[in-house]
Design a protein around this motif. Structure first.
Motif, short mmCIF file in Angstrom:
data_model
loop_
_atom_site.label_atom_id
_atom_site.label_comp_id
_atom_site.label_asym_id
_atom_site.label_seq_id
_atom_site.Cartn_x
_atom_site.Cartn_y
_atom_site.Cartn_z
N ILE A 85 0.84 -1.20 0.00
CA ILE A 85 0.00 0.00 0.00
C ILE A 85 0.88 1.25 0.00
CG2 ILE A 85 -1.61 1.38 1.38
CD1 ILE A 85 -2.88 -1.29 2.29
N ALA A 86 1.89 1.26 0.87
CA ALA A 86 2.79 2.41 0.95
C ALA A 86 3.51 2.62 -0.38
CB ALA A 86 3.79 2.21 2.08
N ARG A 87 3.99 1.54 -0.99
CA ARG A 87 4.68 1.65 -2.27
C ARG A 87 3.76 2.24 -3.33
NH1 ARG A 87 7.00 -3.71 -4.73
NH2 ARG A 87 4.78 -4.16 -4.72
N GLY A 88 2.52 1.81 -3.36
CA GLY A 88 1.56 2.35 -4.32
C GLY A 88 1.33 3.83 -4.13
N GLN A 89 1.22 4.25 -2.88
CA GLN A 89 1.02 5.66 -2.60
C GLN A 89 2.26 6.48 -3.00
OE1 GLN A 89 -0.39 5.67 1.53
NE2 GLN A 89 -2.34 6.38 0.72
N LEU A 90 3.43 5.97 -2.70
CA LEU A 90 4.66 6.68 -3.07
C LEU A 90 4.84 6.76 -4.58
CD1 LEU A 90 7.06 5.30 -0.34
CD2 LEU A 90 6.06 7.59 -0.47
N ASP A 91 4.52 5.68 -5.28
CA ASP A 91 4.57 5.71 -6.75
C ASP A 91 3.62 6.76 -7.31
OD1 ASP A 91 6.49 3.71 -6.86
OD2 ASP A 91 5.05 2.11 -7.30
N GLY A 92 2.44 6.87 -6.71
CA GLY A 92 1.48 7.88 -7.13
C GLY A 92 2.00 9.29 -6.91
N ILE A 93 2.65 9.52 -5.78
CA ILE A 93 3.23 10.84 -5.49
C ILE A 93 4.31 11.17 -6.50
CG2 ILE A 93 4.59 12.15 -3.81
CD1 ILE A 93 3.02 10.57 -1.62
N ILE A 98 4.42 14.38 -9.08
CA ILE A 98 5.53 15.32 -9.19
C ILE A 98 6.01 15.40 -10.63
CG2 ILE A 98 7.93 15.73 -8.51
CD1 ILE A 98 7.12 14.52 -5.75
N ALA A 99 6.13 14.24 -11.28
CA ALA A 99 6.60 14.19 -12.66
C ALA A 99 5.64 14.93 -13.61
CB ALA A 99 6.75 12.74 -13.12
N LYS A 100 4.35 14.91 -13.28
CA LYS A 100 3.35 15.58 -14.12
C LYS A 100 3.14 17.03 -13.70
CE LYS A 100 0.87 11.37 -15.26
NZ LYS A 100 -0.39 10.63 -15.14
N ASP A 101 3.94 17.49 -12.73
CA ASP A 101 3.88 18.87 -12.25
C ASP A 101 2.49 19.25 -11.73
OD1 ASP A 101 5.35 21.12 -11.65
OD2 ASP A 101 4.87 22.14 -13.53
N ARG A 102 1.93 18.33 -10.93
CA ARG A 102 0.61 18.57 -10.36
C ARG A 102 0.66 19.67 -9.31
NH1 ARG A 102 -3.15 14.17 -10.36
NH2 ARG A 102 -4.40 15.57 -9.08
N TYR A 103 -0.48 20.20 -9.00
CA TYR A 103 -0.64 21.26 -8.02
C TYR A 103 -0.07 20.82 -6.67
CZ TYR A 103 -3.16 25.01 -5.56
OH TYR A 103 -3.49 26.10 -4.80
N CYS A 104 0.74 21.65 -6.04
CA CYS A 104 1.48 21.25 -4.84
C CYS A 104 0.58 20.87 -3.67
CB CYS A 104 2.48 22.32 -4.43
SG CYS A 104 1.74 23.87 -3.94
N VAL A 105 -0.61 21.47 -3.57
CA VAL A 105 -1.52 21.11 -2.48
C VAL A 105 -1.98 19.66 -2.65
CG1 VAL A 105 -3.77 21.59 -1.43
CG2 VAL A 105 -2.27 23.48 -2.07
#
Length: 58
Positions: free
Chosen positions: A26-34, A38-45
């Motif tokens: 679960i943690a790995r999945g969440q970190l991969d999503g983060i 970041i790579a897609k330059d999503r909104y920082c919030v």
């Protein structure tokens, strides 16, 4: 019974391997999503919210 970091088992009870593996996946999945956010330059919030969610994993 799932143990958090720094906790010691009570009465000799140990965390089950399958439970630990599940929580790590679960943690790995969440970190991969983060990382993708970041790579897609999503909104920082949005990224901050995901990081907060990851830190409060059971």
């Amino acid at each position: 019974m799932m143990l958090r970091a720094g906790q010691r088992p009570e009465n000799g009870v140990k965390a089950k391997r399958s439970d630990v593996v599940h929580e790590l996946k679960i943690a790995r999945g969440q970190l991969d999503g983060i990382l993708q956010m970041i790579a897609k330059d999503r909104y920082c919030v949005d990224i901050s919210n995901q990081i907060i969610g990851t830190r409060v994993l059971p």
